[in-house]
Design an enzyme around this catalytic site. Sequence first.
Site, PDB file in Angstrom:
ATOM      1  CE  LYS A   5       0.080  -4.738   2.819  1.00  0.00           C
ATOM      2  NZ  LYS A   5      -0.118  -6.091   2.206  1.00  0.00           N
ATOM      3  CB  THR A  58      -0.895  -0.004   1.262  1.00  0.00           C
ATOM      4  OG1 THR A  58      -1.491   1.280   1.425  1.00  0.00           O
ATOM      5  CG2 THR A  58      -0.100  -0.307   2.529  1.00  0.00           C
ATOM      6  CG  ASP A  59      -1.048   4.985  -1.085  1.00  0.00           C
ATOM      7  OD1 ASP A  59      -1.632   4.392  -0.154  1.00  0.00           O
ATOM      8  OD2 ASP A  59      -1.627   5.828  -1.815  1.00  0.00           O
ATOM      9  CD  GLU A  60      -3.466   3.542   4.365  1.00  0.00           C
ATOM     10  OE1 GLU A  60      -3.258   3.367   5.571  1.00  0.00           O
ATOM     11  OE2 GLU A  60      -4.596   3.529   3.858  1.00  0.00           O
ATOM     12  CE1 TYR A  83      -3.335  -2.609   5.408  1.00  0.00           C
ATOM     13  CE2 TYR A  83      -3.355  -0.233   5.049  1.00  0.00           C
ATOM     14  CZ  TYR A  83      -3.297  -1.521   4.553  1.00  0.00           C
ATOM     15  OH  TYR A  83      -3.209  -1.721   3.202  1.00  0.00           O
TER      16      TYR A  83
HETATM   17  O1  DAU Z   1      -4.053   4.048   0.245  1.00  0.00           O
HETATM   18  C1  DAU Z   1      -4.288   2.667   0.109  1.00  0.00           C
HETATM   19  C2  DAU Z   1      -5.167   2.227   1.252  1.00  0.00           C
HETATM   20  O2  DAU Z   1      -6.463   2.743   1.010  1.00  0.00           O
HETATM   21  C3  DAU Z   1      -5.230   0.712   1.407  1.00  0.00           C
HETATM   22  O3  DAU Z   1      -3.962   0.239   1.745  1.00  0.00           O
HETATM   23  C4  DAU Z   1      -6.213   0.344   2.510  1.00  0.00           C
HETATM   24  O4  DAU Z   1      -6.322  -1.046   2.641  1.00  0.00           O
HETATM   25  C5  DAU Z   1      -7.557   0.929   2.181  1.00  0.00           C
HETATM   26  O5  DAU Z   1      -8.471   0.651   3.214  1.00  0.00           O
HETATM   27  C6  DAU Z   1      -7.443   2.431   1.963  1.00  0.00           C
HETATM   28  O6  DAU Z   1      -7.206   3.098   3.202  1.00  0.00           O
HETATM   29  P1  DAU Z   1      -8.066   4.375   3.649  1.00  0.00           P
HETATM   30  O7  DAU Z   1      -7.973   4.500   5.117  1.00  0.00           O
HETATM   31  O8  DAU Z   1      -7.711   5.559   2.826  1.00  0.00           O
HETATM   32  O9  DAU Z   1      -9.543   3.847   3.182  1.00  0.00           O
HETATM   33  P2  DAU Z   1     -10.986   4.061   3.825  1.00  0.00           P
HETATM   34  O10 DAU Z   1     -11.964   3.628   2.802  1.00  0.00           O
HETATM   35  O11 DAU Z   1     -11.093   3.465   5.170  1.00  0.00           O
HETATM   36  O12 DAU Z   1     -11.083   5.621   3.980  1.00  0.00           O
HETATM   37  C7  DAU Z   1     -10.922   6.496   2.864  1.00  0.00           C
HETATM   38  C8  DAU Z   1     -10.955   7.908   3.406  1.00  0.00           C
HETATM   39  O13 DAU Z   1     -12.293   8.183   3.836  1.00  0.00           O
HETATM   40  C9  DAU Z   1     -10.076   8.148   4.619  1.00  0.00           C
HETATM   41  O14 DAU Z   1      -9.563   9.469   4.552  1.00  0.00           O
HETATM   42  C10 DAU Z   1     -11.031   8.012   5.792  1.00  0.00           C
HETATM   43  C11 DAU Z   1     -12.341   8.521   5.236  1.00  0.00           C
HETATM   44  N1  DAU Z   1     -13.558   7.888   5.748  1.00  0.00           N
HETATM   45  C12 DAU Z   1     -13.616   6.535   5.845  1.00  0.00           C
HETATM   46  C13 DAU Z   1     -14.753   5.898   6.299  1.00  0.00           C
HETATM   47  C14 DAU Z   1     -14.819   4.391   6.437  1.00  0.00           C
HETATM   48  C15 DAU Z   1     -14.665   8.670   6.061  1.00  0.00           C
HETATM   49  O15 DAU Z   1     -14.616   9.926   5.936  1.00  0.00           O
HETATM   50  N2  DAU Z   1     -15.802   8.057   6.499  1.00  0.00           N
HETATM   51  C16 DAU Z   1     -15.890   6.695   6.650  1.00  0.00           C
HETATM   52  O16 DAU Z   1     -16.955   6.204   7.105  1.00  0.00           O
END
Ligand code: DAU
Length: 359
Positions: free
Chosen positions: A172, A143-145, A168
């Site tokens: 990784k 992941t880029d994270e 997480y």
């Molecule tokens: O960058 C790659 C990564 O992207 C992957 O390695 C991860 O496995 C993947 O889950 C993803 O990580 P994020 O934390 O960016 O994904 P997430 O969908 O959880 O959240 C995307 C963005 O949206 C993040 O800034 C948090 C925000 N968010 C997330 C959720 C679940 C919200 O604002 N509301 C929410 O309910």
Amino acid sequence: MNDTARSEYSGTAVVTGAAGFIGSALVRRLIAQGATRVVSVDALSYAGDVARLAAVADDPRHRFIELDVRDQGALTELFAAERPATIYHLAAETHVDRSIDGPEAFLQANTVGTLRLLEAARSYYSAASDSERAGFRFVDVSTDEVYGSLGSTGAFTEASPFDPRSPYSASKAAADHMAAAYFHTFGLPVMITHASNNYGPFQFPEKLIPLALTRALAGATVPLYGDGGNVRDWLHVDDHADALIRVAQRGAPGEVYLVGGGNERSNRELLDTLLSALNDLTPGDIDHRDLITLVSDRPGHDFRYAVDSGKIERELGWRPSVPFEKGIKATVAWYLANRQWTDSISDGRYRLERLGQGR
Ligand code: DAU
């Protein structure tokens, strides 16, 4: 570009995490593109689902095996029997919010799991024939994270230092260091990829896009963390799958490749686009954007990720092909047409509740 591409499709590919969102997209793509044999491996934890593999389940070139990558003995037996030319390693716990609620599971699945898989791959590789060894590749999908959080400008490159900030991404990063160590120390032909945020069909509804769609369709609020200004770069899952195949075919062992969609959006912008597409595709005049509700921020919330994909574009000839607005529209249409799939999850395994407040 390297002209001596391996024919990825002529040997056996083992895909770990194959019943996951990205792993299953890769398996479907490999089979659709004529792979001779694909062995799907998955532990079938809460986020794994064989329904994602339904399209290939009856294909004689495909085999599914339920297996946790921490089970090194089972992996060793599998590799001895299947003699893979490529291992694509995607098995992982991936949800940042869950890693805040329980870091240990991430260290186990991602770091220990990768170590055991590398060890099984090393013992297979070291005893393989010369021609098997020459053709073998291990693609470690990350992941880029691991690179941490950016300010409002700049982008990660392959030279960026690791700076993981969530349990997480720390798990990784540790796994990636181990994968690199197996290249340098043991000569295992490992390549590591780091991709940005994926979207597309079959994503588990804990992640922002499917969560927003599933909640909006149920008439529930759509939670937006903090002020909605955090930025992510969105990559269609099929483009990611193509990048992984390209790395296996043309990548150089020991190299790292960053894979981004080139679609940076704030979370607020993303939800506006997504829920406007939902408005367009559903009857009636409900504006689903009215469901967006600011909620408390994720602890340690990384502000921005952006990926410079120049290396994989220049050296391997990969480019993302799915335009963002089109990809989002198609994704919304898919979730509308496949509500029974999200219902089968939200009825039990995950009820769309808020995760990751560190309580
Ligand atoms: O960058 C790659 C990564 O992207 C992957 O390695 C991860 O496995 C993947 O889950 C993803 O990580 P994020 O934390 O960016 O994904 P997430 O969908 O959880 O959240 C995307 C963005 O949206 C993040 O800034 C948090 C925000 N968010 C997330 C959720 C679940 C919200 O604002 N509301 C929410 O309910």
